[in-house]
Design a protein around this motif. Structure first.
Motif, PDB file in Angstrom:
ATOM      1  N   ALA A  90       0.985  -1.181   0.057  1.00 42.62           N
ATOM      2  CA  ALA A  90      -0.002   0.027  -0.100  1.00 42.62           C
ATOM      3  C   ALA A  90       0.956   1.303  -0.077  1.00 42.62           C
ATOM      4  CB  ALA A  90      -1.046   0.031   1.262  1.00 42.62           C
ATOM      5  N   SER A  91       0.423   2.223  -0.709  1.00 43.08           N
ATOM      6  CA  SER A  91       1.301   3.377  -0.847  1.00 43.08           C
ATOM      7  C   SER A  91       0.896   4.519   0.079  1.00 43.08           C
ATOM      8  CB  SER A  91       1.402   4.036  -2.373  1.00 43.08           C
ATOM      9  OG  SER A  91       0.000   4.520  -2.669  1.00 43.08           O
ATOM     10  N   GLU A  97       1.276   7.844  10.141  1.00 39.91           N
ATOM     11  CA  GLU A  97       0.647   6.545  10.600  1.00 39.91           C
ATOM     12  C   GLU A  97      -0.665   6.449  10.436  1.00 39.91           C
ATOM     13  OE1 GLU A  97       1.103   3.754  14.475  1.00 39.91           O
ATOM     14  OE2 GLU A  97       2.744   4.971  14.036  1.00 39.91           O
ATOM     15  N   GLN A  98      -1.608   7.251  10.754  1.00 41.75           N
ATOM     16  CA  GLN A  98      -3.023   7.379  10.610  1.00 41.75           C
ATOM     17  C   GLN A  98      -3.299   7.222   9.298  1.00 41.75           C
ATOM     18  OE1 GLN A  98      -5.162  10.549  12.347  1.00 41.75           O
ATOM     19  NE2 GLN A  98      -6.916   9.449  12.656  1.00 41.75           N
ATOM     20  N   ARG A  99      -2.837   7.817   8.293  1.00 38.00           N
ATOM     21  CA  ARG A  99      -3.330   7.809   7.036  1.00 38.00           C
ATOM     22  C   ARG A  99      -3.066   6.624   6.346  1.00 38.00           C
ATOM     23  NH1 ARG A  99      -5.681  12.166   4.453  1.00 38.00           N
ATOM     24  NH2 ARG A  99      -5.459  14.059   5.368  1.00 38.00           N
ATOM     25  N   ALA A 100      -1.598   6.027   6.815  1.00 37.71           N
ATOM     26  CA  ALA A 100      -1.168   4.929   6.216  1.00 37.71           C
ATOM     27  C   ALA A 100      -1.934   3.502   6.969  1.00 37.71           C
ATOM     28  CB  ALA A 100       0.280   4.583   7.061  1.00 37.71           C
ATOM     29  N   ASP A 101      -2.553   3.757   8.024  1.00 36.42           N
ATOM     30  CA  ASP A 101      -3.314   2.567   8.485  1.00 36.42           C
ATOM     31  C   ASP A 101      -4.679   2.776   7.757  1.00 36.42           C
ATOM     32  OD1 ASP A 101      -1.474   2.106  10.213  1.00 36.42           O
ATOM     33  OD2 ASP A 101      -2.635   2.873  11.903  1.00 36.42           O
ATOM     34  N   ARG A 102      -5.400   3.964   7.461  1.00 39.11           N
ATOM     35  CA  ARG A 102      -6.414   4.076   6.776  1.00 39.11           C
ATOM     36  C   ARG A 102      -6.389   3.463   5.252  1.00 39.11           C
ATOM     37  NH1 ARG A 102     -11.224   6.875   7.384  1.00 39.11           N
ATOM     38  NH2 ARG A 102     -12.130   7.671   5.418  1.00 39.11           N
ATOM     39  N   GLU A 107      -7.452  -0.527   1.358  1.00 35.09           N
ATOM     40  CA  GLU A 107      -6.931  -1.781   0.376  1.00 35.09           C
ATOM     41  C   GLU A 107      -7.143  -2.977   0.750  1.00 35.09           C
ATOM     42  OE1 GLU A 107      -4.736  -3.043  -3.000  1.00 35.09           O
ATOM     43  OE2 GLU A 107      -5.114  -0.882  -2.077  1.00 35.09           O
ATOM     44  N   VAL A 108      -7.273  -3.353   1.950  1.00 33.07           N
ATOM     45  CA  VAL A 108      -7.414  -4.654   2.469  1.00 33.07           C
ATOM     46  C   VAL A 108      -8.943  -4.818   2.307  1.00 33.07           C
ATOM     47  CG1 VAL A 108      -7.513  -5.990   4.722  1.00 33.07           C
ATOM     48  CG2 VAL A 108      -5.554  -4.857   3.994  1.00 33.07           C
TER      49      VAL A 108
END
Length: 184
Positions: A90-91, A97-102, A107-108
């Motif tokens: 996922a890019s 970190e919050q945006r990465a988790d979202r 994606e998932v």
């Protein structure tokens, strides 16, 4: 449709558009597709606006139209995807970190079947009750519960398969220490 009803519908769209667009964004991953989904649902709802006796239920009605429309699109799609052993990473654009988790969660969510995705979105993002979700999707409360259980298990499995080795080892160490404390 009378002029007053048109104004009522326009006012409804004006006041609820942002919330409805958020719902659409959770149902389809692409922002442009989400806008198309909302517009299609609004057009379909406009034709039946006078049939919605209790306008407080308009959000639920529109969500149901969005889910049905998304399902129609999904069934009509051409399968141009190529199965692969490894999923792409996922890019993350902004690094938080919050945006990465979202982003990872969005994606998932793609691994879920449309029915499972709808249940997860309505129960967890829209925070609808089991009964409200069942009514919106036209299924029993028991089916909502079992579908949600299977969907969350699938999401958990997918997230674990994507988890970086360091985080998995760290989590495993915490679990081991927890078991040691329980045994003592």
């Amino acid at each position: 449709m009378a002029h007053g009803e048109v104004l009522d519908f326009e006012e409804y769209v004006r006041t609820r558009q942002e919330a409805l667009l958020r719902s659409a964004r959770r149902l389809v991953p692409d922002p442009v597709d989400a806008q198309d989904l909302l517009q299609t649902a609004l057009v379909r709802t406009y034709g039946r606006w006078d049939g919605i006796a209790d306008k407080r239920l308009a959000d639920a009605y529109l969500r149901r139209v969005m889910i049905n429309t998304r399902t129609e699109w999904w069934r009509a799609r051409k399968l141009e995807e190529v199965p692969t052993e490894e999923l792409p990473d996922a890019s993350v654009e902004d690094g938080s970190e919050q945006r990465a988790d979202r982003a990872l969660l969005m994606e998932v969510l793609k691994v879920l079947a449309p029915k499972q995705r709808s249940v997860v979105v309505l129960r967890h993002w829209e925070q609808m009750s089991t009964e409200e979700t069942a009514a919106a999707l036209g299924m029993s409360a028991g089916t909502v519960k079992s579908t949600l259980h299977r969907a969350l298990a699938r999401l958990r499995q997918e997230l674990e398969s994507r988890e970086p080795v360091g985080r998995a080892a760290e989590r495993s160490g915490h679990e081991e220490r927890g078991r040691e404390r329980c045994a003592a």
